[in-house]
Design an enzyme around this catalytic site. Structure first.
Site, mmCIF file in Angstrom:
data_model
loop_
_atom_site.group_PDB
_atom_site.id
_atom_site.type_symbol
_atom_site.label_atom_id
_atom_site.label_comp_id
_atom_site.label_asym_id
_atom_site.label_seq_id
_atom_site.Cartn_x
_atom_site.Cartn_y
_atom_site.Cartn_z
ATOM 1 N N VAL A 81 0.853 -1.202 0.000
ATOM 2 C CA VAL A 81 0.000 0.000 0.000
ATOM 3 C C VAL A 81 0.885 1.246 0.000
ATOM 4 O O VAL A 81 1.786 1.365 0.825
ATOM 5 C CB VAL A 81 -0.917 0.050 1.242
ATOM 6 N N LYS A 88 -6.299 -2.286 -1.418
ATOM 7 C CA LYS A 88 -5.417 -1.597 -0.464
ATOM 8 C C LYS A 88 -6.173 -1.156 0.790
ATOM 9 O O LYS A 88 -5.662 -1.283 1.905
ATOM 10 C CB LYS A 88 -4.756 -0.405 -1.154
#
Lengths: 399, 399
Positions: A127, A200
């Site tokens: 992420v 994410k």
């Protein structure tokens, strides 16, 4: 000397090999021992690479080599990344991953396996590229009462929306520009439909709540429906449209979504433009903080991968982390926001009747901003209008 | 159960006690054991506080109590914080501090003592309030080649400059407003003269270079000389004036400074307004990242302190960190920038002659922006003008 193996020698894999080799001494000082890339697994050969002689094609060589301490999985995709990760963790090797797809789908299993085998499973690079996001969330914020984690988590869509905003380009042209500059893939669906951002936010939600939500269960909207005129309307009211992934937490229960939002100056996310990513964390007593940086690219992603490798190899511990799979990401119908709606001008009377406390913000079309309403309430009104053949041209929530 | 002691029961100390008590269970889950505040050291009594019965006045009770695992030093000031910290570390207790003054002055000694006694010395709260800054710099970025760490590290001055920018207020009125709202102390010198920011950048410089620089050796300018007209000039060229603390790194050697800079849209720091702080890290191959949030306040600072307490008590390790005292913070005279200079209008001819490649940006005064020049070169020219009685009304560097 600590031996490591890299699975996948694409953009990220070669960036990791470059960084480990270029800053070898500095990294050895941090770890307390030298790191040695022993194998690189790929289907291809790389005769011209300085790392070409390390390339092998058989994962078993790696997993059966007891001298391998840490495996770096930068292959992408669910399979065979899933099988390789499971096998490496089971054989007592640390695994570092940049692969958001496997983390979002199987992170619970990997963290459990890692704990059982007293090794680490780390995924900082999954992420926000090189921005330290996962580690601060795991290690330095969990004593707060989390209210929300939200972010601009996809550089491709942010680049497209920024082009539309600054140059007045259409979505199609901005997408083409992104593809030409390598910021969007030839098949851009995972990005522009919001799937990448959904993976994410599912990972971030799992860290702050412990609950791993199925990616396909959350409300996910992309940016394909955003018109030039929406961008202009946003600008005229001092806002920008961004694809925002949100995990709102109520008493530990997450409501997770990905959708375009109109952000105001009050949100620090508003200023994350182009290929930049940003994550805002809001909790008590901390207040709000934001982490910002480039969300992709070989260098940034390699930096995040190597930070995990250094932590694993230096045997720096981290606070215990575990995910539990749950069925869904909260009740989106209860989510309340003000919403911008645009309709063809001939429907103005009916629209203003249906949304009687909305404010009209544009004359050419019937563009309104509703009062604070739940998704359930707004859906009901839109359904009633739909039965008369009146459908919105745009529907974008405010934040 | 892990016993801890808090030194100092002011704003931060009571914020820490509140957070440890309010989120007791959550924190116990993270640490794996319950934390117990056994003592609070203060000169005063707090009969009305729920923690009043824990207050003691003698530090020896704490340091001689072998059951105390971690000591939280939130007293501020150099003495007796220095003596208490040294004593606690020597007796094998972890120390967590929010006290930038002692960290900047004695961090080298404390880190050495901690290592010798196999305990931790942590100081996340000393820079940037609740924003995770120290931990990411220590743990997740040091494998990069650092080019610069810079930041808006003082909320008081940032609040004053923001007021001057948004409301057109004078420095004096903005300072008064800050004092009324509790954002500036009655004696605001440490803030407005840049000393507080200098202490903080010295700490960040030590983390990324290992070199602990004497705070009084670095070039430090405050914001007291900034005029309304400078703020307006900055706005007219799309910039904002902020007090920026910078540590520029060349081949591992830092050049450290605190001064007002005119920031452009290209800098993400530009959007950190009001009491917010922000730190930008630039390195290779990472690129630039920024951490942003409230730089002060009981809640934010308590969150940072407790994150360190959790790390210590959970015996989460961290990468090895050590500081070495050096004599000075680089050669500021070699630092090059474009600089905005303002002079009385009658000196225009002589100024334009001296700075013959500068661009004039305002007619009413003789306001110019120089080409990229080193401090040494600009000083030489200003000295020559000074001999003719021509002195600048303002001198603010661009970034």
């Amino acid at each position: 000397m600590i031996n490591i193996a890299i699975l996948g020698f694409g953009v990220v894999g070669s960036g990791v090999a470059d960084l480990l080799s270029k800053n070898k001494k500095q990294i050895a000082d941090l770890v307390g021992e030298e790191l040695n890339i022993k194998y690189i697994l790929d289907l291809r050969e790389f005769p011209d690479s300085p790392f070409g002689h390390l390339v092998i094609h058989d994962f078993d060589t790696i997993v059966n080599d007891e001298s391998i301490d840490t495996v770096i999985e930068v292959m992408g995709g669910s399979h065979p990344a899933y099988e390789f990760t499971k096998s490496a963790l089971s054989r007592g090797k640390n695994v570092v991953s940049s692969n958001k797809e496997v983390v979002a789908n199987f992170g619970d299993e990997f963290l459990r396996l890692a704990k059982e085998n007293s090794v680490s499973y780390r995924f900082e690079a999954s992420v926000g590229g090189g921005i330290p996001i996962i580690d601060p969330l795991v290690s330095t914020l969990r004593h707060n009462d989390t209210q929300e984690v939200r972010g601009i988590l996809n550089g491709t869509t942010n680049y497209i929306l920024t082009k539309m905003f600054t140059l007045g380009e259409s979505f199609e042209n901005a997408l083409k520009a992104a593809q030409e500059r390598g910021y969007a893939e030839r098949n851009p669906d995972a990005d522009i439909l919001g799937i990448d951002a959904a993976r994410k936010i599912v990972i971030l939600a799992a860290i702050v709540t412990g609950k791993l939500i199925p990616v396909d269960s959350i409300h996910t909207e992309g940016i394909t429906g955003i018109r030039d005129s929406d961008i202009k309307l946003a600008e005229s009211i001092g806002r920008k449209i961004k694809l925002v992934a949100r995990c709102i937490v109520n008493d530990g229960a997450p409501t997770v979504m990905v959708a375009p939002f109109m952000l105001s100056e009050a949100s620090p996310l508003m200023h994350a433009d182009g290929v930049y990513n940003a994550v805002e964390y809001i909790g008590s007593p901390l207040g709000n903080i934001m982490m910002y940086g480039k969300g992709a690219g070989a260098g940034a992603t390699a930096s995040a991968v190597v930070s995990d490798v250094v932590s694993c190899c230096a045997k720096v511990g981290s606070l215990s982390l575990g995910f539990t799979k749950v069925k869904e990401g909260g009740n989106f119908l209860d989510f309340a926001s003000q919403t911008y709606l645009a309709f063809a001008p001939e429907h103005a009377d009916e629209v203003m009747l249906a949304f009687d406390d909305a404010v009209r913000v544009r004359a050419e079309e019937c563009a309104v901003i509703t009062s604070l309403m739940t998704e359930a309430d707004i859906e009901k009104k839109l359904c009633a209008l739909g039965e008369k053949g009146i459908v919105p041209l745009s529907r974008i929530r405010l934040l």
